[in-house]
Every structure is written in structure tokens, then in C-alpha cells.
Scaffold this active site. Structure first.
Site: not given
Ligand code: PRP
Length: 168
Positions: A37-38, A93-94, A97, A125, A146-147, A153, A159
Site C-alpha cells: 500500500k505504501g 516504491e515508497d 529496505d 535504506k 523506523f519511518v 505506516d 499513512r
Molecule cells: C514496505 C515497502 C516495500 C517493502 C520494502 O512494504 O513499501 O514494499 O516493505 O521492504 P524490503 O526492501 O525489505 O523488501 P510493507 O511490507 O511495509 O507493506 P505496505 O506498503 O503495505 O505498508
């Protein structure tokens, strides 16, 4: 919560990214793919600042298994509605990680034979990488905080904040 990136900083960066991306695609139609969703707020702002003609689609992924494993299993819980063959595609992508999500998406989408496939992430990151993944466009490199806000979220909250904060 501590402010990390103000609304103004974010909007300036999104504008700069949109300008660069539009220029690189030189008027070609771009299919933006938001990772739910991000990414939905970043993608909405980015799309409205781009000069190139855009179409939009979304995917949603779920991951299973231990977070400490780089081979955590991922699957689509919502796949695209648009075929990618022959298209110029930009994954939006938001945050990146570990890189596992984008690494997986990139491989899966590449196999669908788009004409080009690029990635933009608002936040990166880099210290947290478990798999080698380099996005084509990055807004801000950030440390391992943690942002929340601007799509990101904590337990589905925050969000809708216009700025990005470190959650303490
Ligand atoms: C977050 C973000 C990426 C993913 C990145 O999504 O939006 O899709 O994690 O992490 P990674 O590089 O370790 O794979 P999240 O799983 O938090 O879902 P959301 O977007 O619905 O909050």
C-alpha cells in the site's frame, strides 16, 4: 515522533524526480506500477508532476517466513491488470529496505518482456540490504530508522501524514 523530511522537502524532491524521469522517457508513454500500500501517495504526487503521458496499475505482495532470511517467500496477493510486453515500465516504491521485494518484482516483471523496466524509490535504506538491488531513481537515502508518513505506516496508522517522521 521526530520530523525527518518535511512536506516541502518531499514535494521538491518529487518534482525533481518527475522532471528527470519525464526527460529520460522523452515523451514516451510510461506505465507506472505502484506497490501497495505504501507507494500510493508518492505515486499520486509523482504522476501529477510528470510531463510524459502515464498509465497506472498496482500490485500487492505478501511475504512469508522469517524476516531474517533473505530468501523469504513472496507472492502476489494482487497482480497487475495490464500486460507488460513492449511497454516502458516504472515500478514506484515508497521505500527499499532489504531489497527483497524489489528484487522479486523486478525478476517477475522482466520475464513479462517490457520494452524497458526501471525503478523509482522515494526512500532507500542502503545499510539494510540483504540482496543486491539498485533502483534507477532515489529520492532520499536514509539511515536505519523506523519511518512513518507519506504512505508509510505503523500498524496501518500515519499513512496520511504529509511529512515523514522517525517513530521513536
Ligand atoms: C514496505 C515497502 C516495500 C517493502 C520494502 O512494504 O513499501 O514494499 O516493505 O521492504 P524490503 O526492501 O525489505 O523488501 P510493507 O511490507 O511495509 O507493506 P505496505 O506498503 O503495505 O505498508
Amino acid at each position: 515522533m521526530k520530523l525527518l523530511l518535511s512536506e516541502k522537502q518531499i514535494q521538491q524532491k518529487v518534482k525533481a524526480l518527475a522532471r528527470k524521469i519525464s526527460k529520460d522517457f522523452s515523451g514516451q508513454e510510461v506505465l507506472l506500477i505502484g506497490v501497495l500500500k505504501g507507494a500510493f501517495i508518492f505515486m499520486a504526487d509523482l504522476a501529477r508532476k510528470m510531463n510524459a503521458p502515464v498509465k497506472m496499475d498496482f500490485v500487492r505482495l505478501a511475504s512469508y517466513g522469517s524476516e531474517t532470511q533473505s530468501c523469504g517467500r513472496i507472492k502476489f496477493t494482487k497482480d497487475l491488470e495490464t500486460p507488460l510486453r513492449g511497454k516502458d515500465v516504472l515500478i514506484v516504491e515508497d521505500i527499499i529496505d532489504t531489497g527483497i521485494t524489489l528484487n522479486y518484482l523486478y525478476q517477475r516483471f522482466k520475464a513479462r518482456r517490457p520494452r524497458s523496466l526501471k525503478v523509482v524509490a522515494l526512500l532507500d535504506k542502503t545499510d539494510r540490504r540483504k540482496v543486491d538491488f539498485q533502483p534507477d531513481y532515489v529520492g532520499f537515502q536514509i539511515e536505519n530508522h523506523f519511518v512513518v508518513g507519506y504512505g508509510l505506516d505503523w500498524a496501518e496508522k500515519y499513512r496520511n501524514l504529509c511529512a515523514i517522521y522517525i517513530l521513536k
